[in-house]
Design a protein around this motif. Structure first.
Motif, PDB file in Angstrom:
ATOM      1  N   SER A  32       0.853  -1.182   0.000  1.00  0.00           N
ATOM      2  CA  SER A  32       0.000   0.000   0.000  1.00  0.00           C
ATOM      3  C   SER A  32       0.894   1.239   0.000  1.00  0.00           C
ATOM      4  N   PHE A  33       0.756   2.054  -1.024  1.00  0.00           N
ATOM      5  CA  PHE A  33       1.533   3.296  -1.136  1.00  0.00           C
ATOM      6  C   PHE A  33       0.668   4.475  -0.686  1.00  0.00           C
ATOM      7  N   ARG A  34       1.270   5.378   0.073  1.00  0.00           N
ATOM      8  CA  ARG A  34       0.562   6.599   0.496  1.00  0.00           C
ATOM      9  C   ARG A  34       1.295   7.821  -0.021  1.00  0.00           C
ATOM     10  N   PHE A  35       0.554   8.762  -0.526  1.00  0.00           N
ATOM     11  CA  PHE A  35       1.135  10.006  -1.026  1.00  0.00           C
ATOM     12  C   PHE A  35       0.494  11.189  -0.300  1.00  0.00           C
ATOM     13  N   LYS A  36       0.929  12.402  -0.646  1.00  0.00           N
ATOM     14  CA  LYS A  36       0.341  13.574   0.028  1.00  0.00           C
ATOM     15  C   LYS A  36      -1.029  13.905  -0.541  1.00  0.00           C
TER      16      LYS A  36
END
Lengths: 97, 97
Positions: A32-36
């Motif tokens: 799972s990738f999280r970005f701004k």
């Protein structure tokens, strides 16, 4: 066609990746990738899409705003192959910007 | 902020859309889009992403090769609003090419 990785190759590959986990009940890996923002999340997806098209190997993925959940497996091979490792490495690199 | 649609508005909105279905247990609508290739599917997603960013309203969506599954709802409003209808209409138009 890419061959399915054996147990040792699989372990070695996972150790080279950043935070990918085996998927319960499938020969696949997930992260799972999280970005701004959505802008950053979709920018990442666009880079991955170009890479996937070049490798002719595509992710299963979902996106909700700043989050991108990815599962990788090679359908033709019935499990994890070198193609998944290549795509996962590219994703790790793109996520770092 | 967009207001949650009432029952009548909701029904009217759904009748203007192409194949969107209510989601069981949520005030949301969903549709599964199929394309010929990943190239077409991601091209569609790129157009939707630009539109979503302009509306400041984003889909929940997943993609596997030529398939794009979309769910729309307005989190801030706790359900379906005019923003979802706008985004759904754009998606219907983009999917027609």
């Amino acid at each position: 066609m890419a061959d399915r990785l054996g147990a040792t190759e699989r372990e070695a590959a996972l150790s080279e990746l950043d935070g990918w986990e085996p998927v319960e009940g499938r020969d696949a890996i997930a992260k799972s990738f999280r970005f701004k923002t959505f802008n950053e999340a979709f920018g990442f997806m666009a880079r991955v899409a170009l890479r996937a098209e070049k490798l002719n190997h595509h992710p299963e993925w979902s996106n909700v705003y700043n989050r991108v959940d990815v599962t990788l497996s090679t359908h033709d091979a019935g499990g994890l192959t070198e193609l998944d490792v290549k795509l996962a490495k590219s994703m790790d690199a793109y996520a770092k910007g």
